[in-house]
Design a protein around this motif. Structure first.
Motif, short mmCIF file in Angstrom:
data_model
loop_
_atom_site.label_atom_id
_atom_site.label_comp_id
_atom_site.label_asym_id
_atom_site.label_seq_id
_atom_site.Cartn_x
_atom_site.Cartn_y
_atom_site.Cartn_z
N UNK A 38 -4.79 -84.35 42.73
CA UNK A 38 -4.95 -82.90 42.84
C UNK A 38 -5.83 -82.38 41.73
N UNK A 39 -6.52 -81.27 42.02
CA UNK A 39 -7.35 -80.63 41.02
C UNK A 39 -7.02 -79.15 41.02
N UNK A 270 -13.44 -75.05 58.26
CA UNK A 270 -14.20 -74.51 57.15
C UNK A 270 -13.64 -73.15 56.77
N UNK A 271 -13.57 -72.86 55.46
CA UNK A 271 -13.31 -71.48 55.06
C UNK A 271 -14.54 -70.66 55.42
N UNK A 272 -14.36 -69.35 55.53
CA UNK A 272 -15.46 -68.51 55.96
C UNK A 272 -16.61 -68.48 54.96
N UNK A 273 -16.32 -68.81 53.71
CA UNK A 273 -17.38 -68.88 52.70
C UNK A 273 -17.88 -70.30 52.52
N UNK A 274 -17.35 -71.25 53.29
CA UNK A 274 -17.80 -72.65 53.30
C UNK A 274 -17.55 -73.40 52.01
N UNK A 275 -16.77 -72.84 51.09
CA UNK A 275 -16.55 -73.53 49.82
C UNK A 275 -15.36 -74.48 49.87
N UNK A 276 -14.50 -74.35 50.86
CA UNK A 276 -13.40 -75.31 51.01
C UNK A 276 -13.25 -75.72 52.47
N UNK A 277 -12.63 -76.86 52.66
CA UNK A 277 -12.22 -77.35 53.98
C UNK A 277 -10.73 -77.62 53.91
N UNK A 278 -10.01 -77.16 54.91
CA UNK A 278 -8.59 -77.49 55.07
C UNK A 278 -8.47 -78.51 56.18
N UNK A 288 -6.54 -79.46 50.87
CA UNK A 288 -7.60 -78.49 50.62
C UNK A 288 -8.66 -79.19 49.79
N UNK A 289 -9.90 -79.18 50.31
CA UNK A 289 -11.00 -79.90 49.69
C UNK A 289 -12.06 -78.92 49.20
N UNK A 290 -12.63 -79.18 48.04
CA UNK A 290 -13.80 -78.45 47.57
C UNK A 290 -15.03 -79.11 48.17
N UNK A 291 -15.81 -78.36 48.96
CA UNK A 291 -16.93 -78.97 49.67
C UNK A 291 -18.08 -79.33 48.73
N UNK A 292 -18.16 -78.69 47.58
CA UNK A 292 -19.28 -78.94 46.68
C UNK A 292 -19.25 -80.35 46.10
#
Length: 530
Positions: A38-39, A270-278, A288-292
Motif C-alpha cells: 500500500x502507498x 477510470x476515475x473521471x480525472x484519469x489519475x486512478x483506476x479502481x 486503487x491504483x495510481x495511473x502515473x
C-alpha cells in the motif's frame, strides 16, 4: 459493411462451455500473482469558494474551442492550478465571493446563460473530470471525513424527473426545421469532431490500428479508453493484471502492468480525472491504483469476503465506488477510508454482474445472474441506497452489461439503458420516470448465450439522423446498430477476433475503437478517413 481479416492465433482456453456466467465460471482462468504494498496518500485541501469558481469555469468549458478539445483540458487544469495557489494565499472570503459573482456574469455574457438541463452534461463531464483529481478528493476525505456531500458542486444536479427531461429534450428539437441541428456550441463541437457524414460513413471502422496480445490465452473481460483521451487505453485480464497502454507515438506500447491481485480481475474503472483506476477481483478485494506510476494506493477487502465481480464510480463524487459481489450484495465503498458507507448496501436476487449510474448520479442500476435489473435511488449527501424498482428481463439469464445515457440523438431523446442479457439479443430500454422504471424500446439480434458480453453507446451526442450503439458478440464479431433504423439496423460489422468479443470501447472523438475477446486479444480499430 467493412470487414477485416484477423491474424492467426495459437490455441487458447475458451471462456465457457455453456450455461450462465458467474463467479465460479471465472476461476478456471486464474493464476496467483504477488501483492504490491500500500502507498498512503498525503493530505491537503482546497477552499470551497475557489471550487465553486472552478465549477463555473468547467460548466462553460465545453463551449471553448470546439475544434480543439485538448486545449479545453489544458485550460481547465491550468485554472485548477491557479485557483489552488490563490486558495493557499488566504484572500478575504468576501473578495472571493465577489470574484465568483463577476466571473459568472462575464461567462454568461460571453457564452449565454446556462440552464441546469442544457449544461448538465458539460458540467458532469468537466468539473468532476478536470477540475480536481480523484487523488485530491481522496486527500480531502482523509483530512475531513465529514466532507461527503459538503461541497456544493457534488450535488448541484437537476432534480427534475426523467419524464420532464425527455420532454425538454424533445422541446429543443420540435421547433427546428427538419434535418437541421441545434445551433449551440455543444452541437458545433460534436459536429466538428464527428464531421458532416452519414451514420454509416462515420462508423466505417475497418483497418486494424494495433493488436495487443500481452494477455494471450486469458480472457480480457473489460477494455476502456481513459476519459476525454484519444490514446490512453486500459484492459483487465483473468490473469490477475491490468495493462495501461499508450497508442501514440507509434508504435503503441504497454506503459505499465498493474500487478497485485492474486486472482483474475473482473472489472475496473477510470476515475473521471484519469489519475486512478479502481479494480475488482475474484480474490475478494478491490484495489486503487495510481495511473502515473502504477503503484497500488490501497487494497480494500470485500465486506462479505466474496468474489468481487463489478465496480463503478459515483459520477459526481469519485471518492465513492459501488461494487457488486458473488454473495448477491452491492456496497458503496469510500475509497479514502476503505470502509463501506452506512446505508449503502443492498441485496439482489443473484450474483451482481453489472452496474451503471445515470449521468447525475441519482439512479443506480444493478444486474444479476438471475435475469433481474434493480434500480436504486442514491442519496448524494449520505451515500445511502434506496431500492426502487425491479425488472425481470429473462428468468435465469445473466445481465452482463448495463450502459446508461441521458439521450442518444435528436431522434432518440429519451434517457436510455443498453442491456446485454444472455438471450441472443441486445436490448434498448427507455427510462420512464425518476425511479429508474424501464420500458423496452427495441432489441437487436446478436449471439450471446453464456459469455459476459458488454455494449456501449457511442460517446458523441449525435446531431445527425440516427444514433449508434456497439456491442461484442459470441460469433467473434463487433456490431454497430442504428437504434432508429426500422429495418437492417446493422451499420457495420468488424471481423478479426478468434474468440467471443467481450467488450468494446471508443476513444473520446470516436476515431478509434478497442475490442477485447475471450482469448486475451485486444484489437484497436481505426475509422476510415474520408
Amino acid at each position: 459493411m467493412a470487414q477485416a481479416a484477423g491474424p492467426g492465433r495459437r490455441k487458447g482456453s475458451s471462456l465457457s462451455s455453456g450455461g450462465g456466467w458467474g463467479a465460479h465460471d471465472w476461476t478456471r482462468f486464474l493464476r496467483p500473482l504477488n501483492h504490491s504494498p500500500e502507498h498512503p496518500v498525503p493530505a491537503r485541501g482546497m477552499a470551497a469558494v475557489w471550487q465553486q469558481v472552478l465549477a463555473v469555469d468547467a460548466r462553460y468549458n465545453a463551449y471553448r474551442t470546439p475544434n480543439f478539445p485538448q486545449f479545453r483540458t489544458q485550460y481547465i487544469r491550468r485554472r485548477s492550478q491557479l485557483l489552488r495557489d490563490n486558495a493557499q494565499a488566504g484572500y478575504d472570503p468576501s473578495v472571493r465571493k465577489q470574484y465568483l459573482r463577476l466571473r459568472s456574469q462575464l461567462l454568461a455574457q460571453r457564452y449565454g446563460p446556462l440552464s441546469e438541463q442544457s449544461s448538465f452534461r458539460a458540467y458532469s463531464n468537466s468539473i468532476v473530470r478536470s477540475s480536481r483529481t480523484t487523488l485530491d478528493r481522496m486527500e480531502d476525505f482523509d483530512d475531513d471525513p465529514r466532507a461527503l456531500g459538503a461541497r456544493g458542486h457534488r450535488r448541484s444536479v437537476s432534480r427534475g424527473s426523467y419524464q420532464l427531461q425527455a420532454q425538454m429534450n424533445r422541446a429543443v428539437y420540435d421547433e427546428r426545421p427538419p434535418g437541421s441541428v441545434v445551433p449551440t456550441s455543444v452541437a458545433e463541437a460534436s459536429r466538428a469532431m464527428a464531421g458532416d457524414t452519414t451514420l454509416s460513413e462515420n462508423y466505417a471502422f475497418a483497418g486494424m490500428y494495433h493488436i495487443f496480445d500481452q494477455h494471450v490465452d486469458e480472457a480480457v473481460p473489460k477494455v476502456q479508453f481513459a476519459n476525454d483521451d484519444k490514446h490512453l487505453l486500459a484492459c483487465c485480464s483473468l490473469d490477475g493484471t491490468i495493462s495501461v497502454c499508450q497508442l501514440v507515438p507509434t508504435p503503441p506500447v504497454v506503459l505499465r502492468v498493474l500487478k497485485g491481485h492474486s486472482r483474475g480481475v473482473s472489472d475496473f474503472a477510470w476515475s473521471l480525472s484519469n489519475d486512478i483506476i479502481v479494480s475488482t477481483s475474484l480474490d475478494a478485494t478491490m484495489r486503487i491504483w495510481a495511473t502515473e506510476d502504477g503503484k497500488c494506493i490501497r487494497e480494500i477487502s470485500d465486506p462479505d469476503a466474496s468474489e468481487l465481480l463489478c465496480c463503478t464510480f459515483q459520477p459526481m463524487n469519485n471518492n465513492l465506488t459501488v461494487v457488486g459481489n458473488g454473495k448477491h450484495n452491492l456496497h458503496v465503498v469510500n475509497i479514502s477510508t476503505g470502509k463501506k458507507v452506512k446505508g449503502g448496501s443492498s441485496k439482489l436476487t443473484g450474483r451482481v454482474l453489472s452496474l451503471s449510474f445515470d449521468s447525475p448520479g441519482r439512479i443506480l442500476w444493478a444486474g444479476d445472474d438471475r435475469g433481474s435489473i434493480f434500480s436504486f435511488l442514491f442519496d448524494m449527501a449520505t451515500g445511502k441506497l434506496t431500492k426502487a424498482k425491479r425488472l425481470v428481463v429473462n428468468e435465469g439469464s445473466s445481465i452482463t452489461s448495463i450502459s446508461a445515457r441521458s439521450w442518444i440523438s435528436r431522434e432518440a431523446r429519451d434517457p436510455s439503458l443498453l442491456i446485454n442479457a444472455c438471450i441472443n439479443k441486445l436490448l434498448l430500454y427507455r427510462v420512464v420516470d425518476n425511479e429508474g422504471t424501464l420500458q423496452l424500446k427495441r432489441s437487436f439480434q446478436i449471439q450471446q448465450s453464456s459469455h459476459p458480453v458488454r455494449s456501449i453507446f457511442c460517446p458523441l451526442m449525435s446531431f445527425r439522423q440516427g444514433a449508434c450503439v456497439v456491442t461484442g458478440s459470441e460469433d467473434m464479431c463487433v456490431y454497430f446498430f442504428d437504434v432508429e433504423r426500422a429495418t437492417k439496423a446493422i451499420v457495420n460489422k468488424l471481423q478479426g477476433h478468434s474468440a467471443a468479443v467481450l467488450d468494446v470501447s471508443f476513444n473520446c472523438d470516436e476515431s478509434l475503437l478497442a475490442s477485447s475477446d475471450a482469448k486475451g486479444m485486444v484489437i484497436v480499430w481505426r475509422r476510415e478517413q474520408k
